[in-house]
Design an enzyme around this catalytic site. Sequence first.
Site, PDB file in Angstrom:
ATOM      1  N   ASP A  58       0.946  -1.114   0.178  1.00  0.00           N
ATOM      2  CA  ASP A  58      -0.111   0.108  -0.042  1.00  0.00           C
ATOM      3  C   ASP A  58       0.954   1.228  -0.180  1.00  0.00           C
ATOM      4  O   ASP A  58       1.915   1.288   0.834  1.00  0.00           O
ATOM      5  CB  ASP A  58      -0.877   0.010   1.231  1.00  0.00           C
ATOM      6  CG  ASP A  58      -1.865   1.063   1.191  1.00  0.00           C
ATOM      7  OD1 ASP A  58      -1.777   2.045   0.493  1.00  0.00           O
ATOM      8  OD2 ASP A  58      -2.696   0.787   1.933  1.00  0.00           O
ATOM      9  N   ILE A  59       0.551   2.076  -0.823  1.00  0.00           N
ATOM     10  CA  ILE A  59       1.389   3.536  -0.890  1.00  0.00           C
ATOM     11  C   ILE A  59       1.132   4.129   0.360  1.00  0.00           C
ATOM     12  O   ILE A  59       1.984   5.082   0.765  1.00  0.00           O
ATOM     13  CB  ILE A  59       1.177   4.437  -2.079  1.00  0.00           C
ATOM     14  CG1 ILE A  59      -0.575   4.772  -2.131  1.00  0.00           C
ATOM     15  CG2 ILE A  59       1.457   3.704  -3.500  1.00  0.00           C
ATOM     16  CD1 ILE A  59      -0.809   5.889  -3.120  1.00  0.00           C
ATOM     17  N   SER A  84     -10.319   5.442  -8.602  1.00  0.00           N
ATOM     18  CA  SER A  84     -10.632   6.204  -9.880  1.00  0.00           C
ATOM     19  C   SER A  84     -12.012   6.400 -10.579  1.00  0.00           C
ATOM     20  O   SER A  84     -12.446   7.055 -11.459  1.00  0.00           O
ATOM     21  CB  SER A  84      -9.757   6.125 -11.058  1.00  0.00           C
ATOM     22  OG  SER A  84     -10.061   4.789 -11.582  1.00  0.00           O
ATOM     23  N   THR A 133      -6.011  13.644 -13.461  1.00  0.00           N
ATOM     24  CA  THR A 133      -7.039  13.611 -14.610  1.00  0.00           C
ATOM     25  C   THR A 133      -7.629  15.019 -14.938  1.00  0.00           C
ATOM     26  O   THR A 133      -7.234  16.242 -14.074  1.00  0.00           O
ATOM     27  CB  THR A 133      -8.142  12.891 -13.845  1.00  0.00           C
ATOM     28  OG1 THR A 133      -9.367  13.076 -14.629  1.00  0.00           O
ATOM     29  CG2 THR A 133      -8.484  13.513 -12.484  1.00  0.00           C
ATOM     30  N   ASP A 134      -8.139  15.346 -16.230  1.00  0.00           N
ATOM     31  CA  ASP A 134      -8.623  16.399 -16.461  1.00  0.00           C
ATOM     32  C   ASP A 134     -10.040  16.756 -15.611  1.00  0.00           C
ATOM     33  O   ASP A 134     -10.446  17.869 -15.505  1.00  0.00           O
ATOM     34  CB  ASP A 134      -8.941  16.283 -17.783  1.00  0.00           C
ATOM     35  CG  ASP A 134      -9.884  15.405 -18.220  1.00  0.00           C
ATOM     36  OD1 ASP A 134     -10.455  14.750 -17.491  1.00  0.00           O
ATOM     37  OD2 ASP A 134     -10.321  15.315 -19.429  1.00  0.00           O
ATOM     38  N   GLU A 135     -10.575  16.049 -14.753  1.00  0.00           N
ATOM     39  CA  GLU A 135     -11.807  15.985 -13.861  1.00  0.00           C
ATOM     40  C   GLU A 135     -11.412  17.039 -13.007  1.00  0.00           C
ATOM     41  O   GLU A 135     -12.364  17.712 -12.179  1.00  0.00           O
ATOM     42  CB  GLU A 135     -12.273  14.671 -13.591  1.00  0.00           C
ATOM     43  CG  GLU A 135     -12.754  13.963 -14.294  1.00  0.00           C
ATOM     44  CD  GLU A 135     -13.482  12.750 -13.923  1.00  0.00           C
ATOM     45  OE1 GLU A 135     -14.363  12.963 -13.067  1.00  0.00           O
ATOM     46  OE2 GLU A 135     -13.442  11.622 -14.388  1.00  0.00           O
ATOM     47  N   TYR A 159     -14.113  11.717  -6.059  1.00  0.00           N
ATOM     48  CA  TYR A 159     -13.145  11.520  -6.824  1.00  0.00           C
ATOM     49  C   TYR A 159     -12.109  12.633  -7.257  1.00  0.00           C
ATOM     50  O   TYR A 159     -11.068  12.715  -7.228  1.00  0.00           O
ATOM     51  CB  TYR A 159     -13.495  10.630  -8.071  1.00  0.00           C
ATOM     52  CG  TYR A 159     -12.272  10.428  -8.919  1.00  0.00           C
ATOM     53  CD1 TYR A 159     -11.422   9.918  -8.852  1.00  0.00           C
ATOM     54  CD2 TYR A 159     -12.658  10.982 -10.415  1.00  0.00           C
ATOM     55  CE1 TYR A 159     -10.246   9.980  -9.716  1.00  0.00           C
ATOM     56  CE2 TYR A 159     -11.697  10.902 -11.550  1.00  0.00           C
ATOM     57  CZ  TYR A 159     -10.331  10.281 -11.164  1.00  0.00           C
ATOM     58  OH  TYR A 159      -9.526  10.148 -11.921  1.00  0.00           O
ATOM     59  N   ASN A 189      -9.237   7.851 -20.736  1.00  0.00           N
ATOM     60  CA  ASN A 189      -8.412   6.821 -21.501  1.00  0.00           C
ATOM     61  C   ASN A 189      -9.446   5.713 -21.815  1.00  0.00           C
ATOM     62  O   ASN A 189     -10.412   5.430 -21.317  1.00  0.00           O
ATOM     63  CB  ASN A 189      -7.444   6.436 -20.426  1.00  0.00           C
ATOM     64  CG  ASN A 189      -6.088   7.163 -20.632  1.00  0.00           C
ATOM     65  OD1 ASN A 189      -5.122   6.554 -20.461  1.00  0.00           O
ATOM     66  ND2 ASN A 189      -6.061   8.429 -20.652  1.00  0.00           N
ATOM     67  N   LYS A 198     -16.046   1.176 -16.612  1.00  0.00           N
ATOM     68  CA  LYS A 198     -15.935   2.262 -17.343  1.00  0.00           C
ATOM     69  C   LYS A 198     -16.782   2.096 -18.617  1.00  0.00           C
ATOM     70  O   LYS A 198     -16.955   0.938 -18.954  1.00  0.00           O
ATOM     71  CB  LYS A 198     -14.387   2.616 -17.651  1.00  0.00           C
ATOM     72  CG  LYS A 198     -13.590   2.901 -16.454  1.00  0.00           C
ATOM     73  CD  LYS A 198     -14.037   3.965 -15.450  1.00  0.00           C
ATOM     74  CE  LYS A 198     -13.161   4.149 -14.208  1.00  0.00           C
ATOM     75  NZ  LYS A 198     -12.082   4.941 -14.426  1.00  0.00           N
ATOM     76  N   ASN A 258     -21.105  10.727 -25.145  1.00  0.00           N
ATOM     77  CA  ASN A 258     -21.195   9.452 -24.541  1.00  0.00           C
ATOM     78  C   ASN A 258     -22.167   8.617 -25.551  1.00  0.00           C
ATOM     79  O   ASN A 258     -21.683   7.631 -26.068  1.00  0.00           O
ATOM     80  CB  ASN A 258     -22.004   9.430 -23.215  1.00  0.00           C
ATOM     81  CG  ASN A 258     -20.761  10.005 -22.120  1.00  0.00           C
ATOM     82  OD1 ASN A 258     -19.537   9.937 -22.300  1.00  0.00           O
ATOM     83  ND2 ASN A 258     -21.152  10.178 -21.018  1.00  0.00           N
ATOM     84  N   ASP A 290     -29.547   9.919 -14.489  1.00  0.00           N
ATOM     85  CA  ASP A 290     -28.072  10.752 -14.657  1.00  0.00           C
ATOM     86  C   ASP A 290     -27.471  10.606 -13.293  1.00  0.00           C
ATOM     87  O   ASP A 290     -28.317  10.457 -12.169  1.00  0.00           O
ATOM     88  CB  ASP A 290     -28.260  11.936 -15.085  1.00  0.00           C
ATOM     89  CG  ASP A 290     -26.942  12.520 -15.687  1.00  0.00           C
ATOM     90  OD1 ASP A 290     -25.906  11.588 -15.905  1.00  0.00           O
ATOM     91  OD2 ASP A 290     -27.196  13.688 -16.271  1.00  0.00           O
ATOM     92  N   ARG A 291     -26.131  10.492 -13.383  1.00  0.00           N
ATOM     93  CA  ARG A 291     -25.564  10.491 -12.299  1.00  0.00           C
ATOM     94  C   ARG A 291     -25.401  12.066 -11.377  1.00  0.00           C
ATOM     95  O   ARG A 291     -25.652  12.757 -12.066  1.00  0.00           O
ATOM     96  CB  ARG A 291     -23.986   9.905 -12.190  1.00  0.00           C
ATOM     97  CG  ARG A 291     -23.302  10.892 -13.161  1.00  0.00           C
ATOM     98  CD  ARG A 291     -21.863  10.809 -13.156  1.00  0.00           C
ATOM     99  NE  ARG A 291     -21.282   9.352 -13.035  1.00  0.00           N
ATOM    100  CZ  ARG A 291     -20.124   8.993 -13.658  1.00  0.00           C
ATOM    101  NH1 ARG A 291     -19.308   9.877 -14.337  1.00  0.00           N
ATOM    102  NH2 ARG A 291     -19.701   7.965 -13.694  1.00  0.00           N
TER     103      ARG A 291
END
Length: 338
Positions: A58-59, A84, A133-135, A159, A189, A198, A258, A290-291
Amino acid sequence: MTIIVTGAAGFIGSNFILNWLSKNKETIINLDKLTYAGNLENLKSVECNPNYKCFLGDISDSKFISFILVKYKPRAILHFAAESHVDRSYHNPDTFIQTNIIGTYRLLEESRNFYNKLSVKDKKIFRFLHVSTDEVYGSLNKADHAFKETNKFYPNSPYSASKASADLLVRAWFHTYNLPVLITNCSNNYGPYQFPEKLIPLCIFKALKGENIPIYGDGQQVRDWLYVDDHCNGIADVLNSGRVGETYNIGGCNEKTNLEVVHTLCDLLDELCPRSDYKSYKEQITFVKDRPAHDSRYAINASKIINELGWKPKDTFNTGIRKTIQWYLANNGRLFSI
């Protein structure tokens, strides 16, 4: 020389190792906790390669990280390890805080302790590269310019907030402690070995099982799609030639809704693996609720990495998605066993 890759049993990390070892003989070490999304089968083709080593850990475990750093004395750490999945972050944000923030902090601290003991010569080549990430930039309207590295952070999910926090920690360790860091922020990705929660692998999974193919809301959310090998090449370019302390956005220059993605996927499945009744897989598309806080559009301005480092994506969405579907069809049994 040695490179450490955290989270390398996951989707992007495993593709990076396969890509790297196909071009380099430098030793590469996989550090992975093996959560649900990690799978050592992704790296089975290199498990006997003398330049590949794997350690489970574990990191967030400082002693474990310290042991690996002292033993192998890496010239670089590539930090992929992260929780993620946006939907999972709604239901269990604690895991995202622990891994993406606390884990990154402890990895930075052990890296700093290791770096401070290096010789002047070794300090010049050491790099800590954080994959993000771009998020973190939030959501764009249709007419907005694509995200640049100078955009402010406006994360909208647990996230993306945890990844934005990690980005800021990495930046702080550079400015406060002079740790030589690099940050990359990528767009969506896709490609081989992606866990089927995903969009693209999930839709392939559902289509082949004859189940409904779910699309959130009206399916008009826009993402910039980046084939995973192009992303891996971009990371390698940043590692080898990026300016210390800088952030580089890596995007596929392929904005698609999407719904467009799923229609393209269904068309290719109709061609490559027709249904037994010869009807289109599009008939399985179902729109679902929708989420929460669903970002409407992401788009990456990749001009910095293109102009500074000469990187550019080799695959269009059409070539990348065809290769992706062909891989999943060729590995059908593995897809269903995940």
